[in-house]
Enzyme design. Sequence first.
Site, PDB file in Angstrom:
ATOM      1  N   CYS A  47       0.874  12.088  12.174  1.00  0.00           N
ATOM      2  CA  CYS A  47       0.956  11.019  11.763  1.00  0.00           C
ATOM      3  C   CYS A  47       0.614   9.858  12.905  1.00  0.00           C
ATOM      4  O   CYS A  47      -0.122   9.202  12.314  1.00  0.00           O
ATOM      5  CB  CYS A  47       2.821  11.233  11.543  1.00  0.00           C
ATOM      6  SG  CYS A  47       2.800  12.383  10.223  1.00  0.00           S
ATOM      7  N   ASP A 140      -3.572  -5.790 -10.132  1.00  0.00           N
ATOM      8  CA  ASP A 140      -2.773  -5.987 -12.018  1.00  0.00           C
ATOM      9  C   ASP A 140      -1.899  -5.460 -10.966  1.00  0.00           C
ATOM     10  O   ASP A 140      -0.591  -5.003 -12.371  1.00  0.00           O
ATOM     11  CB  ASP A 140      -3.351  -5.671 -13.007  1.00  0.00           C
ATOM     12  CG  ASP A 140      -3.774  -4.206 -12.582  1.00  0.00           C
ATOM     13  OD1 ASP A 140      -3.449  -3.465 -11.713  1.00  0.00           O
ATOM     14  OD2 ASP A 140      -4.831  -3.646 -13.250  1.00  0.00           O
TER      15      ASP A 140
END
Length: 224
Positions: A47, A140
């Site tokens: 990570c 959108d």
Amino acid sequence: MPGGLLLGDVAPNFEANTTVGRIRFHDFLGDSWGILFSHPRDFTPVCTTELGRAAKLAPEFAKRNVKLIALSIDSVEDHLAWSKDINAYNCEEPTEKLPFPIIDDRNRELAILLGMLDPAEKDEKGMPVTARVVFVFGPDKKLKLSILYPATTGRNFDEILRVVISLQLTAEKRVATPVDWKDGDSVMVLPTIPEEEAKKLFPKGVFTKELPSGKKYLRYTPQP
């Protein structure tokens, strides 16, 4: 695993605590493209390398009007402390500041809502942690791309950037990008566009590859 998003779904307008304060997701996105990506745990090796690379590429995403936001089941306090390690990994000043916020989802509400939990990977209490999920949202607020990696395999953020460039190009132009496409390479003319219309749409030229079938569906044009 309950929850999850399908391509074309509108992103939930959730609220969350982050390293830059409380946000509402749609307000955070605004009119931008957005990448929401989860990781299993803070202070872990894979990570750290992933978020380090995301931080390095943040200016490239910003140039393309793309906002980044990360998520894991760790607290804001852990995120901020871990950010110092990420910056140190990048050979930069070890501050708490990253070029994107990280969401605190310690109660796993968002991970469940968005289908991000990995049942095969558990924390010290036996609870599932977040997988390596990538969601790309358009202006959108609809999901344009989703990627799911297991905890043991780190993501390629250069590939994620390449995909975003393709998504933005194909959202604006009536083209598709072929295998291994890179920004600046030739693109493919959509098979639904008639030949005469294609000539008008792509003044740089349309090049058709001859095939044994005789069908003229492999049509290339320089990137518009």
